[in-house]
Design a protein around this motif. Structure first.
Motif: not given
Length: 119
Positions: A64-65, A68-70, A74
């Motif tokens: 999940q981390l 985030k912002g990747n 994604q």
């Protein structure tokens, strides 16, 4: 990944050399299902609680981390989601991260995003 998750991984794994193959490590981390077979015949899966639950949690949170912002991560998840669905795609990403951690610890190398997302 974060400090808490990284420390959780290091404390729960202890020594990576106790796992001779990456398959053994993934099985210990509950990242794959156990096979139920006898005499070469497969009868499905069993033993959902075999392995380390803390490592399963850590790799799920790390997946999940990672997203985030990747943007590249994604896009990879979107590709896998279109084939398998959202829940299974996150499990596949957690398994992929588990394999990456195994090889990083075994070979004493840092994380390489290009190699991770290739395939």
């Amino acid at each position: 990944m974060g400090r808490i998750i990284a420390l959780n991984l290091l404390y729960e794994i202890e020594d990576i050399d106790r796992f001779p193959r990456v398959q053994d490590f993934a099985s210990y981390c509950r990242l794959v299902k156990c096979a139920k077979e006898s005499n070469g015949k497969k009868y499905g899966t069993a033993g959902r609680k075999i392995g380390n639950a803390h490592l399963r949690w850590a790799f799920s949170e790390a997946a999940q981390l990672f997203l985030k912002g990747n943007k590249r991560g994604q896009r990879y998840l979107q590709k896998v989601t279109s084939k398998h669905g959202k829940g299974k795609a996150l499990s596949i990403l957690a398994h992929k991260m588990g394999r990456a951690v195994y090889f990083m610890l075994k070979n004493r190398q840092g994380f390489d995003m290009n190699r991770f997302l290739a395939a």
